[in-house]
Design a protein around this motif. Structure first.
Motif, PDB file in Angstrom:
ATOM      1  N   ASN A 302       8.570   2.285  -6.177  1.00 51.49           N
ATOM      2  CA  ASN A 302       7.461   3.287  -5.751  1.00 51.49           C
ATOM      3  C   ASN A 302       6.453   2.944  -5.013  1.00 51.49           C
ATOM      4  N   ALA A 303       6.501   1.767  -4.769  1.00 50.80           N
ATOM      5  CA  ALA A 303       5.182   0.957  -3.969  1.00 50.80           C
ATOM      6  C   ALA A 303       4.809   1.606  -2.739  1.00 50.80           C
ATOM      7  N   VAL A 304       3.371   1.570  -2.596  1.00 51.08           N
ATOM      8  CA  VAL A 304       2.709   1.916  -1.462  1.00 51.08           C
ATOM      9  C   VAL A 304       2.711   0.606  -0.749  1.00 51.08           C
ATOM     10  N   VAL A 305       3.372   0.153   0.302  1.00 52.69           N
ATOM     11  CA  VAL A 305       3.430  -1.169   1.021  1.00 52.69           C
ATOM     12  C   VAL A 305       2.565  -1.169   2.107  1.00 52.69           C
ATOM     13  N   ILE A 306       1.311  -1.896   2.041  1.00 47.43           N
ATOM     14  CA  ILE A 306       0.595  -1.849   3.569  1.00 47.43           C
ATOM     15  C   ILE A 306       0.899  -3.005   4.220  1.00 47.43           C
TER      16      ILE A 306
END
Ligand SMILES: CC(=O)SCCNC(=O)CCNC(=O)[C@H](O)C(C)(C)COP(=O)(O)OP(=O)(O)OC[C@H]1O[C@@H](n2cnc3c(N)ncnc32)[C@H](O)[C@@H]1OP(=O)(O)O
Length: 492
Positions: A302-306
């Motif tokens: 569920n990561a936010v990958v920037i």
């Protein structure tokens, strides 16, 4: 405004028309379920450079400040960083040194933007030279150390006489490609289950890329100035790079737990070589195979990958290898017509994932009071009506706690005949007997209760407790009718 379980709303760019009206140019709405997602910073490497990649981003003061700082550091070396980032000349990146310092400078600038926005990573991962970006984000490198490390990597690359090499991204994972490669070619980067980068002599690479393409396998050359990075063909650059880096990284800082390595295998993460962001660490990074696939498996579903680079180079790879539930946020796109809008849009997406980027830092500080001609923003804030939400029903038992009703009692009504003769003429008070009857029959009360609760009073049984008569005096409507006020307050 973000509220748990409601909506995350992002209005990313406004524009003031000539007549002074502010309009929204880009907006987007999405659910925010109230769960905080882990934030991962991803720093990509070679291949993300493109001509003019920094030009528009210089409009953002934080970014421009970082670039000017790096420019000053490189100036004594005869490098014009500003030109490298701003000029639209593609030939600039034929020189690998320019690619290294250019990528590093953009990564410093974007990291500073995120830092000032107060977007803090839970973890940091880099691809190849992208691990220098990790060192900066992790606090192991200052901006000066990072740009000089990138310069050292570029310098040793142009000083060492390598064979004419090439690199290519292919649409097969390490296990599938390794057996297909001719002996001259090495798998330089494990990118994902369906992606690798191969490295080797230019002529052998060209023939192999053609062969793969003919078989319908994705294969695309990575611009690397004819240097076969992460292969045996660059081994001799190792000692020189370590020497240069040790002059830059005088006091190597320990890597934090946040920064997950892609240059040292996981089973060796506890060994001394993995502990510090040292000259040895970054030299090993240049020479060894990139283990991005293995380490990126740690990115939660569920990561936010920037992605932080001049171009969201790894998007195709990350979207193929990570969970569908990850949110992918590239901050830049190669050749985009308006990189600042692209960046702002993606900062808006960060907001929608539940993060609270402090966007005020991107704009000049507002001094109050503002001048009278300042355009209004308030008309851009409005309710969304696209969603249906459950509402409580008024008919629910116990919903109403109290009710009040005025009733006209007529002596012609059989129910209230008894009142005749029970009103004491002088004081117009109901007699004690009449009150008792009202209490016993309690029809008036039942009706009051029934009306307020939408129930059928005929079928109702009402238990009266603590009934109080506040006024025994009644008012005449006419000679046959009396007015009665009934109030009910529910127990509890
Ligand atoms: C010193 C150093 O830094 S060495 C490090 C060298 N760099 C690397 O190893 C990076 C390797 N990766 C890459 O170069 C990139 O991730 C690429 C080439 C795979 C994709 O980059 P992009 O900028 O997105 O390329 P581009 O936009 O030209 O092409 C993307 C296309 O490739 C396709 N593609 C990418 N990966 C794959 C794959 N594994 N299988 C099939 N197709 C693929 C995409 O679907 C997309 O197709 P579309 O345009 O039809 O949607």
């Amino acid at each position: 405004m973000i509220k748990s379980g409601i909506l995350g709303d992002s209005k990313t760019k406004t524009h003031t028309k000539e007549e002074g009206q502010t309009v929204s140019l880009a907006e987007n709405c999405d659910y925010y379920p109230g769960i905080r997602r882990p934030v991962w910073f991803v720093y990509s490497g070679m291949g993300s450079q493109w001509a003019g990649m920094g030009a528009q981003l210089m409009r953002i003061p934080i970014f421009a400040r970082a670039i000017k700082k790096c420019h000053k550091v490189l100036e004594p070396k005869g490098i014009n960083l500003m030109n490298i980032l701003v000029e639209p000349d593609k030939a600039i990146y034929d020189n690998i040194l320019n690619s290294f310092v250019g990528i590093a400078a953009v990564q410093i600038g974007l990291t500073d933007v995120l830092r000032e926005l107060n977007v803090v990573p839970d973890n940091i991962i880099g691809h190849s030279v992208g691990e220098m970006g990790c060192a900066y984000a992790d606090g192991c490198f200052t901006a000066e150390e990072m740009i000089l490390s990138a310069y050292s990597r570029g310098l040793i690359s142009v000083q060492t006489p390598f064979i004419k090499g090439a690199m290519a991204a292919v649409g097969l994972g390490y296990k599938d490609i390794v057996g297909l490669c001719p002996p001259e070619i090495e798998v330089a980067c494990h990118n994902g289950p369906e992606s690798s980068t191969i490295s080797g002599p230019a002529d052998v690479m060209r023939a192999f890329v053609q062969e793969l393409t003919a078989k319908g396998i994705f294969a695309k050359e990575v611009p690397c100035s004819n240097i076969a990075y992460h292969s045996r063909y660059i081994a001799e650059a190792g000692p020189g790079l370590q020497q240069y880096l040790s002059e830059v990284i005088k006091n190597p800082k320990p890597r934090s737990q946040k920064w997950v390595s892609t240059s040292i295998p996981r089973e060796k993460w506890d060994e001394p070589e993995a502990k510090y962001s040292s000259a040895e660490y970054h030299t090993n990074n240049l020479l060894r195979c990139v283990l991005f696939e293995e380490t990126s498996r740690l990115i939660p579903s569920n990561a936010v990958v920037i992605e932080i680079a001049p171009h969201g180079l790894l998007q195709a790879i990350l979207k193929r290898s990570l969970s569908q539930n990850c949110v992918h946020i590239p901050l830049t796109r190669r050749g985009h017509s308006d990189p600042v809008t692209f960046l702002l849009d993606n900062i808006g997406k960060l907001y929608q994932t539940g993060l609270m980027p402090d966007v005020r830092v991107l704009y000049p500080k507002i001094e109050f009071p503002v001048s009278t001609g300042t355009p209004m923003l308030s008309h851009l804030v409005e309710w969304m009506h696209s969603e249906k939400w459950p509402l409580p029903k008024y008919a629910e038992p116990n919903y109403r706690k109290a009710s009040r009703r005025r009733i006209i009692l007529s002596v012609h009504d059989e129910e209230y005949e008894y009142i005749t003769g029970n009103v004491i003429d002088d004081s117009r008070k109901l007699s004690a007997d009449a009150i008792e009857l009202l209490r016993a029959k309690n029809t008036a009360l039942k009706r009051t209760y029934a009306c307020s609760n939408a129930e059928n009073w005929f079928r109702m049984r009402l238990l009266l407790r603590r009934m109080k008569v506040h006024k025994r005096r009644v008012r005449y409507e006419d000679s046959h009718s009396y007015r009665l006020h009934v109030s009910i307050a529910q127990d509890g």
